[in-house]
Write a protein that holds these residues in place. Structure first.
Motif, PDB file in Angstrom:
ATOM      1  N   ARG A 161       6.854  43.107  11.276  1.00  0.00           N
ATOM      2  CA  ARG A 161       6.171  43.258   9.849  1.00  0.00           C
ATOM      3  C   ARG A 161       7.050  42.074   9.078  1.00  0.00           C
ATOM      4  N   GLU A 209       2.594  47.106   1.635  1.00  0.00           N
ATOM      5  CA  GLU A 209       2.501  47.757   2.911  1.00  0.00           C
ATOM      6  C   GLU A 209       3.861  47.833   3.465  1.00  0.00           C
ATOM      7  N   ALA A 210       4.578  46.510   3.620  1.00  0.00           N
ATOM      8  CA  ALA A 210       5.823  46.764   4.259  1.00  0.00           C
ATOM      9  C   ALA A 210       6.823  47.690   3.760  1.00  0.00           C
ATOM     10  N   GLU A 218       8.842  47.316  15.161  1.00  0.00           N
ATOM     11  CA  GLU A 218       7.844  47.404  14.121  1.00  0.00           C
ATOM     12  C   GLU A 218       8.467  46.527  12.678  1.00  0.00           C
ATOM     13  N   ILE A 219       9.672  46.949  12.432  1.00  0.00           N
ATOM     14  CA  ILE A 219      10.419  46.333  11.221  1.00  0.00           C
ATOM     15  C   ILE A 219      10.183  44.759  11.420  1.00  0.00           C
ATOM     16  N   MET A 268      13.218  55.117  12.110  1.00  0.00           N
ATOM     17  CA  MET A 268      12.732  53.695  12.052  1.00  0.00           C
ATOM     18  C   MET A 268      12.643  52.945  13.377  1.00  0.00           C
ATOM     19  N   GLU A 272       6.205  50.446   2.659  1.00  0.00           N
ATOM     20  CA  GLU A 272       5.589  51.704   3.074  1.00  0.00           C
ATOM     21  C   GLU A 272       6.413  52.357   4.295  1.00  0.00           C
ATOM     22  N   MET A 273       7.030  51.406   5.043  1.00  0.00           N
ATOM     23  CA  MET A 273       7.694  51.565   6.257  1.00  0.00           C
ATOM     24  C   MET A 273       9.103  52.332   5.915  1.00  0.00           C
ATOM     25  N   GLU A 274       9.677  52.935   6.903  1.00  0.00           N
ATOM     26  CA  GLU A 274      10.980  53.342   6.897  1.00  0.00           C
ATOM     27  C   GLU A 274      12.033  52.259   7.441  1.00  0.00           C
ATOM     28  N   MET A 275      12.976  51.911   6.552  1.00  0.00           N
ATOM     29  CA  MET A 275      13.789  50.845   6.732  1.00  0.00           C
ATOM     30  C   MET A 275      15.251  50.985   6.308  1.00  0.00           C
TER      31      MET A 275
END
Length: 153
Positions: A9, A109-110, A5-6, A1, A112-115
């Protein structure tokens, strides 16, 4: 993670939700504060809540919101300008549909991120609100204008 980038976004979502509050205010002015049965005031409140939650999530990461790109600012400014020039509810609702479609895409899309899980749950709740907004606007357009109206994203 990747925290950077988190936050990047989240900053985009934050700005979109802040702009959406303005969009719903502009839409209310353009339509003479008529709700048109879609819950526009409540939708504006959703966006304000989203912005507060996202800003808190960014600050909990000991960071400041990042500034959105010029391209993003231009897209949202176009929507606000379009609404302020709208001559009727149909044009306003078509513009609102476009803005909500963009927001739905950005939230999806957000996700789809690892968080972290608590952040994911918050974004999922917000996306559910966005889907409700879009559905209400699309239903209004179908009922009042016709099924296939305006620009599609």
């Amino acid at each position: 993670m990747n925290e950077t980038e988190i936050v990047k976004r989240l900053s985009t979502l934050l700005q979109m939700d802040r702009d959406a509050v303005k969009l719903y205010t502009e839409a209310g002015l353009a339509m003479g504060h008529a709700d048109l049965g879609i819950g526009a005031e409540r939708f504006g409140e959703h966006h304000a809540r989203h912005a507060e939650e996202i800003e808190r999530a960014i600050r909990e990461r000991h960071q400041q919101p990042k500034r959105p790109t010029r391209e993003f600012e231009s897209i949202m400014r176009l929507h606000m300008d379009s609404i302020s020039r709208s001559r009727d509810a149909d044009e306003t609702m078509i513009t609102m549909r476009m803005a909500e479609r963009i927001m739905n895409l950005e939230y999806a899309e957000a996700l789809e991120m690892e968080m972290p899980e608590e952040l994911r749950r918050m974004l999922e709740r917000n996306l559910t609100d966005e889907q409700e907004h879009l559905g209400a606007i699309e239903q209004w357009l179908e009922d009042n204008v016709g099924a296939d109206v305006g620009f599609h994203l």
